[in-house]
Design a protein around this motif. Sequence first.
Motif, PDB file in Angstrom:
ATOM      1  N   ARG A   1      -1.468  -2.872  -3.242  1.00  0.00           N
ATOM      2  CA  ARG A   1      -2.224  -2.189  -2.185  1.00  0.00           C
ATOM      3  C   ARG A   1      -2.540  -0.762  -2.606  1.00  0.00           C
ATOM      4  O   ARG A   1      -3.687  -0.308  -2.497  1.00  0.00           O
ATOM      5  CB  ARG A   1      -1.431  -2.211  -0.880  1.00  0.00           C
TER       6      ARG A   1
ATOM      7  N   LEU B   1      -5.384  -8.569  -5.470  1.00  0.00           N
ATOM      8  CA  LEU B   1      -5.272  -9.158  -4.135  1.00  0.00           C
ATOM      9  C   LEU B   1      -4.335 -10.358  -4.134  1.00  0.00           C
ATOM     10  O   LEU B   1      -3.585 -10.568  -3.171  1.00  0.00           O
ATOM     11  CB  LEU B   1      -6.659  -9.536  -3.617  1.00  0.00           C
TER      12      LEU B   1
ATOM     13  N   LEU C   1      -7.555  -5.136   3.053  1.00  0.00           N
ATOM     14  CA  LEU C   1      -6.270  -5.393   2.402  1.00  0.00           C
ATOM     15  C   LEU C   1      -5.232  -5.917   3.386  1.00  0.00           C
ATOM     16  O   LEU C   1      -4.322  -6.657   2.996  1.00  0.00           O
ATOM     17  CB  LEU C   1      -5.752  -4.116   1.729  1.00  0.00           C
TER      18      LEU C   1
END
Length: 193
Positions: free
Chosen positions: A82, A139, A185
Motif C-alpha cells: 500500500r 496489488l 487500494l
Amino acid sequence: MSVRTAPGPRERLLDAAQRLFYSHGVNVGVDSLLKAANVARRSLYEHFGGKDGLVAEVLRRSADEDEEQYRQTMRAAGSDPRARLLAIFDRLAEIVDRPDFRGCRYLAADLALPDPDHPGHAVTRDYRERVHRLLADELVGLGHPRPERAADQLLLLIDGVLASGATRPGTRPAASARELAEHILDGGRPTTN
C-alpha cells in the motif's frame, strides 16, 4: 588510467532526440535533431533507419528509465504494498511541479503519431503494460480482491495526473489522485476512522 571517450553519433542522436521530443514533441524536424546532436544525416539512417526508428528507440529508452524510476520509488517506500503504491503519487506530485514538466511523453507521442502502425505505438503500449504489471503485482501483494481492475484504475489516475499536471499547472492533481488511489487500494470500501 582510463580514457573517457565522447559519445558517438548514435548516443548523441538519442540524447538530443530524447530532450527535444520531450520539450517540443516527436514532430521535431530532422534538421533540428541533426543540429542538436551534431551529426550527419547519414548517422540517422545508419543507426535507426530513419526518424521513425529514432522515435521508437527514444521511447524505448525512456520507457526503461521511467519503469526503473517507478521501481526505485517503490523500493524507497519500504515493503508494504500500500505504501509502495501511494509513494508513486507522492513522486508524481514532485515531477509535475518541476518547471520543465511537459506531461506524459507516451501520451504525447501517441497523439502526435497519426499512423497506427508507427513503431512508436508498440513501444508506448508495451510501456503501459509493464507499468500495469508492476501495479498489479503490488496489488496482489496487498491482497486486493480485484488486482487487475485496480491496476487499470491506478494507471488511469497516473495518466490523469500527468495530463492535468501539464494542462492545468498548480492544481495539485497528484494529491487528488492519491486520495482516489487510497479508495482503490481499500477495495472500494469506505474506510473507518
